[in-house]
Design a protein around this motif. Structure first.
Motif, PDB file in Angstrom:
ATOM      1  N   ASN A  50     -65.187  48.272  69.868  1.00 13.53           N
ATOM      2  CA  ASN A  50     -66.176  47.997  68.825  1.00 13.53           C
ATOM      3  C   ASN A  50     -65.455  47.536  67.565  1.00 13.53           C
ATOM      4  O   ASN A  50     -64.566  48.229  67.070  1.00 13.53           O
ATOM      5  CB  ASN A  50     -67.000  49.256  68.527  1.00 13.53           C
ATOM      6  CG  ASN A  50     -67.755  49.747  69.750  1.00 13.53           C
ATOM      7  OD1 ASN A  50     -68.569  49.041  70.310  1.00 13.53           O
ATOM      8  ND2 ASN A  50     -67.467  50.977  70.177  1.00 13.53           N
TER       9      ASN A  50
ATOM     10  N   THR B 262     -65.714  45.820  63.521  1.00 16.08           N
ATOM     11  CA  THR B 262     -66.557  45.698  62.328  1.00 16.08           C
ATOM     12  C   THR B 262     -65.850  44.833  61.297  1.00 16.08           C
ATOM     13  O   THR B 262     -64.672  45.054  60.985  1.00 16.08           O
ATOM     14  CB  THR B 262     -66.855  47.077  61.713  1.00 16.08           C
ATOM     15  OG1 THR B 262     -67.524  47.893  62.678  1.00 16.08           O
ATOM     16  CG2 THR B 262     -67.729  46.948  60.474  1.00 16.08           C
TER      17      THR B 262
ATOM     18  N   THR C 112     -70.976  43.585  63.132  1.00 13.58           N
ATOM     19  CA  THR C 112     -70.250  44.198  64.243  1.00 13.58           C
ATOM     20  C   THR C 112     -70.343  43.343  65.495  1.00 13.58           C
ATOM     21  O   THR C 112     -71.242  42.511  65.636  1.00 13.58           O
ATOM     22  CB  THR C 112     -70.806  45.605  64.565  1.00 13.58           C
ATOM     23  OG1 THR C 112     -72.179  45.487  64.948  1.00 13.58           O
ATOM     24  CG2 THR C 112     -70.679  46.524  63.371  1.00 13.58           C
TER      25      THR C 112
END
Length: 241
Positions: A106, A108, A118
């Motif tokens: 993940n 960002t 994101t």
């Protein structure tokens, strides 16, 4: 405004200027014909509501490192923003050691105004390494008493970069092997379906002698007028094979 005549007004920065993101103080002054000056100030606050654009890599497919059940994976992400200084953080970060299987990353992107965006991608680590398998040496055995075969026990072992490899042999250990030469094939299979094999022979020799039973001692009369006679008898013979 002024109580007498015209007034000249100037501001800095002047109206129509480009104002950067953030808060800027504007100072203005008014001067009348007698050179009296009045002043005021105000702020111009420019907010940036635009989130940065973040581009994650496509899903990554990698193989485990040799002799290991994981892999070190490096990747890059790109962030674009209307204002400079956007930063990108990923969890796990680039250069992490990823275990075999599907791992989610993940990321960002955040700009100086705390706008964020994101994206997510997968790091899929495959195990394509064959397990190692070690067979015993060729086995030589003797038949069991009263049988033309014998039961043979053996062991084949497997080593793999990932846990969970199993070994299956045909014929299996503890099977009965008939007299003669039998080839045993063993296959190691790991948790990812990779296989490897080895083989050895089991030679069963018949070392048991046959048994023979003679009849009891025979006493008989000779044939009339002959110095000999024909005698019939039978022996009983048996063997394990």
């Amino acid at each position: 405004t002024d109580n007498c005549g015209a007034v000249g007004v100037s501001c800095f920065p002047p109206s129509g200027s480009f104002f950067a993101v953030g808060t800027t103080i504007v100072n203005c002054s008014a001067t009348d014909a007698y050179l009296y000056v009045g002043a005021c100030q105000f702020t111009v606050t420019v907010r940036e509501p635009e989130a940065p654009f973040l581009q994650c890599p496509t899903d990554m497919l990698v193989n485990t490192a040799t002799g290991r059940c994981d892999a070190v994976v490096s990747f890059g992400t790109q962030a674009f923003d209307n204002c400079p200084a956007a930063t990108v953080t990923c969890s796990p970060p680039s250069g992490t050691t990823f275990l075999k299987g599907t791992n989610f990353v993940n990321c960002t992107a955040r700009d100086a105004s705390s706008n964020s965006n994101t994206c997510t991608f997968r790091v899929i680590v495959r195990d394509v390494e064959k397990p190692q398998i070690v067979c015993p040496g060729d086995i030589v055995a003797s038949t069991d008493s009263n049988q033309c075969r014998t039961q043979v026990t053996f062991s084949a072992t497997a080593l793999d970069n990932c846990n969970g490899a199993t070994v299956a042999c045909n014929p299996a250990s503890n099977s009965f092997f008939n007299k003669g030469v039998t080839t045993v094939i063993c296959v190691a299979t790991d948790s990812s379906g990779n296989t490897n094999r080895c083989s050895f022979t089991v030679t069963v020799n018949d070392t048991t002698p046959p048994t023979i039973t003679c009849p009891a001692n025979i006493i008989t009369n000779g044939a009339p007028g002959q110095s000999s006679t024909v005698v019939q008898f039978a022996t009983v013979v048996s063997d394990n094979c």
